[in-house]
Design an enzyme around this catalytic site. Sequence first.
Site, PDB file in Angstrom:
ATOM      1  N   GLU A 189      13.056  24.348  -1.138  1.00  0.00           N
ATOM      2  CA  GLU A 189      13.095  25.877  -1.857  1.00  0.00           C
ATOM      3  C   GLU A 189      12.004  25.929  -2.186  1.00  0.00           C
ATOM      4  O   GLU A 189      11.621  24.411  -2.786  1.00  0.00           O
ATOM      5  CB  GLU A 189      14.040  26.645  -2.795  1.00  0.00           C
ATOM      6  CG  GLU A 189      14.599  27.701  -2.745  1.00  0.00           C
ATOM      7  CD  GLU A 189      15.193  28.438  -3.753  1.00  0.00           C
ATOM      8  OE1 GLU A 189      16.521  27.551  -3.738  1.00  0.00           O
ATOM      9  OE2 GLU A 189      15.652  29.287  -3.911  1.00  0.00           O
ATOM     10  N   HIS A 226      22.086  23.035  -2.653  1.00  0.00           N
ATOM     11  CA  HIS A 226      22.748  24.110  -2.744  1.00  0.00           C
ATOM     12  C   HIS A 226      22.464  24.871  -0.780  1.00  0.00           C
ATOM     13  O   HIS A 226      22.236  25.943  -0.857  1.00  0.00           O
ATOM     14  CB  HIS A 226      23.023  25.729  -3.644  1.00  0.00           C
ATOM     15  CG  HIS A 226      21.210  26.295  -3.998  1.00  0.00           C
ATOM     16  ND1 HIS A 226      21.563  27.521  -3.749  1.00  0.00           N
ATOM     17  CD2 HIS A 226      19.797  25.192  -4.325  1.00  0.00           C
ATOM     18  CE1 HIS A 226      19.559  26.836  -4.071  1.00  0.00           C
ATOM     19  NE2 HIS A 226      19.023  26.065  -4.375  1.00  0.00           N
ATOM     20  N   HIS A 231      14.332  18.862  -1.946  1.00  0.00           N
ATOM     21  CA  HIS A 231      15.073  20.358  -1.536  1.00  0.00           C
ATOM     22  C   HIS A 231      13.249  20.941  -1.551  1.00  0.00           C
ATOM     23  O   HIS A 231      12.597  21.026  -2.139  1.00  0.00           O
ATOM     24  CB  HIS A 231      15.223  20.653  -2.816  1.00  0.00           C
ATOM     25  CG  HIS A 231      15.767  21.965  -2.895  1.00  0.00           C
ATOM     26  ND1 HIS A 231      16.405  23.096  -1.905  1.00  0.00           N
ATOM     27  CD2 HIS A 231      16.019  22.758  -4.147  1.00  0.00           C
ATOM     28  CE1 HIS A 231      16.288  23.542  -2.167  1.00  0.00           C
ATOM     29  NE2 HIS A 231      16.899  24.180  -3.411  1.00  0.00           N
ATOM     30  N   TYR A 255      23.437  28.112 -14.524  1.00  0.00           N
ATOM     31  CA  TYR A 255      22.576  27.399 -13.214  1.00  0.00           C
ATOM     32  C   TYR A 255      24.536  27.783 -11.737  1.00  0.00           C
ATOM     33  O   TYR A 255      24.318  27.718 -11.434  1.00  0.00           O
ATOM     34  CB  TYR A 255      22.943  26.482 -13.359  1.00  0.00           C
ATOM     35  CG  TYR A 255      21.552  26.159 -12.484  1.00  0.00           C
ATOM     36  CD1 TYR A 255      20.079  26.456 -12.229  1.00  0.00           C
ATOM     37  CD2 TYR A 255      22.102  25.587 -10.992  1.00  0.00           C
ATOM     38  CE1 TYR A 255      19.121  26.500 -11.273  1.00  0.00           C
ATOM     39  CE2 TYR A 255      20.785  25.083 -10.488  1.00  0.00           C
ATOM     40  CZ  TYR A 255      19.241  26.117  -9.830  1.00  0.00           C
ATOM     41  OH  TYR A 255      18.769  25.917  -9.500  1.00  0.00           O
ATOM     42  N   HIS A 306      15.808  20.996 -12.458  1.00  0.00           N
ATOM     43  CA  HIS A 306      15.051  22.321 -13.859  1.00  0.00           C
ATOM     44  C   HIS A 306      15.607  21.545 -14.406  1.00  0.00           C
ATOM     45  O   HIS A 306      17.085  21.655 -14.862  1.00  0.00           O
ATOM     46  CB  HIS A 306      15.566  23.563 -13.439  1.00  0.00           C
ATOM     47  CG  HIS A 306      15.971  24.702 -11.487  1.00  0.00           C
ATOM     48  ND1 HIS A 306      14.125  24.763 -12.098  1.00  0.00           N
ATOM     49  CD2 HIS A 306      16.323  24.678 -10.677  1.00  0.00           C
ATOM     50  CE1 HIS A 306      13.973  25.874 -11.069  1.00  0.00           C
ATOM     51  NE2 HIS A 306      14.726  25.122  -9.672  1.00  0.00           N
ATOM     52  N   HIS A 323      14.454  34.946  -8.140  1.00  0.00           N
ATOM     53  CA  HIS A 323      15.216  36.145  -7.326  1.00  0.00           C
ATOM     54  C   HIS A 323      16.852  36.763  -7.890  1.00  0.00           C
ATOM     55  O   HIS A 323      17.645  35.993  -6.870  1.00  0.00           O
ATOM     56  CB  HIS A 323      15.372  35.302  -6.118  1.00  0.00           C
ATOM     57  CG  HIS A 323      16.521  33.470  -6.422  1.00  0.00           C
ATOM     58  ND1 HIS A 323      17.452  33.138  -6.642  1.00  0.00           N
ATOM     59  CD2 HIS A 323      16.254  32.200  -5.856  1.00  0.00           C
ATOM     60  CE1 HIS A 323      17.754  31.949  -6.220  1.00  0.00           C
ATOM     61  NE2 HIS A 323      17.089  31.701  -6.045  1.00  0.00           N
ATOM     62  N   ASP A 355      18.366  20.739  -7.647  1.00  0.00           N
ATOM     63  CA  ASP A 355      18.865  21.707  -8.008  1.00  0.00           C
ATOM     64  C   ASP A 355      20.370  21.233  -8.799  1.00  0.00           C
ATOM     65  O   ASP A 355      20.162  22.272  -9.967  1.00  0.00           O
ATOM     66  CB  ASP A 355      19.329  23.064  -7.610  1.00  0.00           C
ATOM     67  CG  ASP A 355      18.074  23.841  -6.959  1.00  0.00           C
ATOM     68  OD1 ASP A 355      17.013  23.587  -7.811  1.00  0.00           O
ATOM     69  OD2 ASP A 355      18.254  24.726  -6.457  1.00  0.00           O
ATOM     70  N   ASP A 409      10.387  26.327  -4.775  1.00  0.00           N
ATOM     71  CA  ASP A 409      10.258  26.254  -6.247  1.00  0.00           C
ATOM     72  C   ASP A 409      10.048  24.511  -6.568  1.00  0.00           C
ATOM     73  O   ASP A 409       9.218  24.728  -7.930  1.00  0.00           O
ATOM     74  CB  ASP A 409      10.773  26.814  -7.535  1.00  0.00           C
ATOM     75  CG  ASP A 409      12.801  25.984  -7.024  1.00  0.00           C
ATOM     76  OD1 ASP A 409      12.904  26.438  -6.116  1.00  0.00           O
ATOM     77  OD2 ASP A 409      13.257  26.111  -8.220  1.00  0.00           O
TER      78      ASP A 409
END
Length: 401
Positions: free
Chosen positions: A83, A147, A81, A194, A227, A27, A166, A85
């Site tokens: 999101e 985040h 989280h 990051y 990650h 993104h 994250d 991914d």
Amino acid sequence: MTPFKAIEITKDVYWVGATDWTIRNFHGYATHRGTTYNAYLIVDEKVTLIDTVKYDFREEMFARIASVIDPRQIDYLISNHSELDHSGAIPYVKHLAQPEKIIASKMGALTLKEHNLVGDDVQVVKDGETINLGKKTLKFFDTKMLHWPDSMFSYLTDERILFSQDAFGMHLATAERFDDELPFELLRRETAKYYANILLPYSPMVKKLLSKLSAENVKPAMIAPDHGPVWRQDPSKPIELYQHWADQKPVNKAVVVYDTMWNSTGKMAQAIVDGLYEAGTEVVPMHMSSSHRSDAATEILEAGALIVGSPTLNNNLFPTIADTLVYLKGLRRTGLIGAVFGSYGWGGEAFKQLEEYLTDMKVEIVSAPVKAKYSPQDEDLQNCFTLGQNIGAELAKRINQ
Ligand code: FEO
């Protein structure tokens, strides 16, 4: 039967994620080294999966889980989280494993539903709440806006493993799964990138969270992010780095972000770079037709000055500079000083726009723009050199105050 295996990170706790070697654009963030989507399996009386992977990697995750247990034995699915991914494979897990509980924060339950990943079947956990898995206990920490509004940490209390989604992560695809298997400079660099591109706007919340974890005596023996590698050698290192970046203190470094049409603004940038060097300032030029905005953001994370140059094109900023400034503005780096420069043919509208942008970004402009008509003359280049020297001197003064 695939060869994909789970990797044990401590007794009965496994990494069951996937490695994405080929992604180069996350993104808008340039993932030059790919990424991993980390999911973790805890084998206890209640078999628990923490986060999932991007939908395309669901079969790899399932194969890794199946190397330890039958995936249908999963009892709890925790979403730290939402999101995509990390949540993209939730419907697949739901369908194939039919877990007894899906667990998330209050905002996580809502966000998962709004992504059409779950219905109303999520058990909400609050900050500080614990769940017993049998021999092991998980405690949850609300990390709202780190985040996303839904974000939370899960902490395995006896083993002191922090599943941090994250936070403390990095986009780095490697065969190695642990920090001690990789050079620290690489880890620092990718963790900084990051932070600069994902966490930076939320630095005040980072500071509050770190204080809270410290007050509650949470000292992880391992940090397992969503990650990149697991931090097991010295998990205090990424915490110290986050504290340092969240403070956003200026350092003796300037970033010169610029682009150029016929190398006029380019020559000016070089003269500014030379002036900064002469002043003893570390300087990083970023030519934005050959640099990525997310790499510029990374350089700016640990800088004290931002100097931006653009030619005027059709009464406007040069497009790569507009792109970079829009991106940097969203990241809200604070405490920078700066100035603008560039070449122009007739109107020179870019200077006003550059200054307006920097002012919006709360960059303190400490010098008048340096402008050159068409091609810079020696005097213009001298002015650029002096600008670099002056910014370097001003930065040194502020750092030493
Ligand atoms: Fe890795 Fe915010 O998702």
